[in-house]
Motif scaffolding. Sequence first.
Motif, PDB file in Angstrom:
ATOM      1  N   ASN A 100      83.538  24.745  64.304  1.00 38.35           N
ATOM      2  CA  ASN A 100      82.361  23.899  64.087  1.00 38.35           C
ATOM      3  C   ASN A 100      81.933  23.206  65.369  1.00 38.35           C
ATOM      4  OD1 ASN A 100      81.787  24.342  61.482  1.00 38.35           O
ATOM      5  ND2 ASN A 100      82.830  22.553  60.670  1.00 38.35           N
ATOM      6  N   LEU A 120      71.399  33.702  65.702  1.00 40.05           N
ATOM      7  CA  LEU A 120      72.319  34.053  64.623  1.00 40.05           C
ATOM      8  C   LEU A 120      71.934  35.365  63.947  1.00 40.05           C
ATOM      9  CD1 LEU A 120      72.944  30.601  62.868  1.00 40.05           C
ATOM     10  CD2 LEU A 120      74.572  31.915  64.196  1.00 40.05           C
ATOM     11  N   LEU A 171      84.688  33.027  62.004  1.00 43.29           N
ATOM     12  CA  LEU A 171      83.756  31.930  62.275  1.00 43.29           C
ATOM     13  C   LEU A 171      83.741  31.593  63.757  1.00 43.29           C
ATOM     14  CD1 LEU A 171      81.892  29.782  61.027  1.00 43.29           C
ATOM     15  CD2 LEU A 171      83.846  28.268  61.023  1.00 43.29           C
ATOM     16  N   PHE A 172      84.919  31.540  64.380  1.00 41.91           N
ATOM     17  CA  PHE A 172      84.952  31.215  65.814  1.00 41.91           C
ATOM     18  C   PHE A 172      84.242  32.311  66.604  1.00 41.91           C
ATOM     19  CE2 PHE A 172      86.621  29.973  69.919  1.00 41.91           C
ATOM     20  CZ  PHE A 172      86.656  28.598  69.802  1.00 41.91           C
ATOM     21  N   GLY A 230      72.753  26.426  64.690  1.00 42.34           N
ATOM     22  CA  GLY A 230      74.191  26.214  64.787  1.00 42.34           C
ATOM     23  C   GLY A 230      74.643  24.992  64.009  1.00 42.34           C
ATOM     24  N   PHE A 268      76.970  33.191  68.998  1.00 40.77           N
ATOM     25  CA  PHE A 268      75.825  32.278  68.985  1.00 40.77           C
ATOM     26  C   PHE A 268      75.666  31.624  70.358  1.00 40.77           C
ATOM     27  CE2 PHE A 268      74.313  27.869  68.100  1.00 40.77           C
ATOM     28  CZ  PHE A 268      73.012  28.194  67.768  1.00 40.77           C
ATOM     29  N   ALA A 314      82.447  24.147  68.400  1.00 41.88           N
ATOM     30  CA  ALA A 314      81.832  25.132  69.297  1.00 41.88           C
ATOM     31  C   ALA A 314      80.400  25.407  68.858  1.00 41.88           C
ATOM     32  CB  ALA A 314      82.653  26.417  69.294  1.00 41.88           C
ATOM     33  N   LEU A 315      80.198  25.566  67.543  1.00 44.22           N
ATOM     34  CA  LEU A 315      78.847  25.848  67.044  1.00 44.22           C
ATOM     35  C   LEU A 315      77.880  24.732  67.415  1.00 44.22           C
ATOM     36  CD1 LEU A 315      79.342  27.233  63.431  1.00 44.22           C
ATOM     37  CD2 LEU A 315      78.047  28.309  65.264  1.00 44.22           C
ATOM     38  N   ALA A 317      80.636  31.732  66.366  1.00 40.64           N
ATOM     39  CA  ALA A 317      80.215  30.642  67.245  1.00 40.64           C
ATOM     40  C   ALA A 317      80.069  31.139  68.684  1.00 40.64           C
ATOM     41  CB  ALA A 317      81.224  29.498  67.165  1.00 40.64           C
TER      42      ALA A 317
END
Lengths: 487, 102
Positions: B45, A189, A176-177, B60, A183, B47-48, A180
């Motif tokens: 989260n 995405l 997940l990181f 995001g 992104f 960071a997103l 991110a």
Amino acid sequence: MIETPKVDWLALSPVLALLGASGIALLAAVLVPPWMRKTVSAVSVFAGFVVAAVFAGIVFDDTPQPEILLSESMARDQLGALAQLILAITGAAVVFAAWSERRRRHDAEYYSLLAAAGAGMMFFVQAENLMTLFLGLEWFSLCLYILVAIDTERATSLEAGLKYVIVGGFGSAVLLFGSALVFGATGELGFAQIAAAEAGDDAFLVTGLAMILAGLAFKVSAAPFHMWTPDVYQGAPTSVTAFMSAATKTAALVVTIRVLVTAFPDESQIWTIAVAVIACVSLAWGNLAALAQRDVKRILAFSSVSHAGFMLIAVAAASERGTEALLYYLVPYSAMSVGAFAVVAARERELDKPVTLEGLAGLGWERPFYGVALWIFMLGMAGFPLTGGFFGKLFVFSAAYEVGDWWLVLAGVAATALSLAYYLNIVRWLYMRSGAELRLAPAGGSPPRELALGVAVTAAIVVTVGSFFAAQPILDLASDAASSLPF
Amino acid sequence: MSGPGVGWYLIVAAGLFGIGSLGVMLRRSPLIVLLSLEIMLNGANLALIAFARQVGSLDGQIFALAVMAVAAAEVAIGLGLIVAMARRDMALDVDQASALRG
């Protein structure tokens, strides 16, 4: 009239079929009287896997050109459909292999979660952006966490479940990181949009790519991200182990090649090296560690780590030939691992304790069918001719050689030679020692005839041997599927 | 009104992620380990969301919302397992969970 988004129900149908089956099984857990709960849930889940396989076949047949659906979040293409087909057949075989497992409670829940995990994997292999990738990964992982720990009366099952939740959760957090960061570097995405964004050698993008790769490697159980594998494979109910080793690997490897090729084509210089290194480490670690094990499930767990290495060689080739080789390899590999774990499960019930090498002694003479089956699976995993494992390794090596990775071929051949030691050791224990010599008594009289398990093992043998003789048709399917990736 | 740049948010996010991963690796109580996993996910989260504000796309933020739901499910499973272990009087200590080894 309001404008509604166009939903391609056919592309979603394999997932929906399994979700429906999962729902029926879950309702059966509360509405159906206990004596027929297991039958109803198993039949509905088996039907779900069969329907999913049929729909995946229709999608495969009906999708000459890849399409991107649902606001660039999922792909409808032959790669996904073929992977779904392999997953559905694996799942159906596991339903049979799991039938004879004695479980005090949670029979219907077991089947329901199996179908839900299968649905998650089928969603996962169609992922076309980082959000569906993460959600698909978590979807099937959460189901597997519970499945591993479903025998709550067994301490080892709970321990394996806890370890899997912690390490699996760590892996998904890393993924997940990484998502991110990607992104952040591209502002996108979707895989295709990430590739088009041309962020160059952005530090965020490269770090994100590395973290996504690591997160997927946890699921593929490639070394050095495999530490959970032996413990979880050993502690989980054996049918769950069979499902995890075959299906999780299929899903995670197909998604690995998809995300690397569609989202990061400009960085292929970096990730081919990274994948090649992971492959070599997996080959070395998996095979060496397997030599030191006594528990058969642990041996097979380390063997699955080394198979992850072989399949990552195909990923590292980053070519259409490599993808074909990977997809072909998955077919006999899935069959062999489901079959091998099914035989181990049968022996486990017979002895009523974990199967060590000593526990296999004399199995070849006492139960000729299981003996011959396990013998075939072990030779297949070692890559002997007359099994699909031979062509699997051959195609992988030729794909690597074609792109000039001769050192990966050398590593693969050395690993194959090393792996003979423990595969043949299992065969030796099957036939060369008698149970009487070791004073090993079966748990109580002759075991009940496990017809369903026999069906699963027979199907696994048919696929293992059949994929040798039908190598060309399977390769043709794989090459259709591989052409849906942009090489 | 302009707040701090995205770099600052990213530093906090990476810090949370680092604290969480240290917690997962070093702490012995499974409860704290689950908590640390949550911290890792929330670092991601943050960071997103920071990046989503920077590039001006909602993707995001939607992703972060979905992650929260997933994280809650993951913790529910983890806590369920811990309860099942406690009922069986198993030691709630990650270092002692070593019946499985070879």
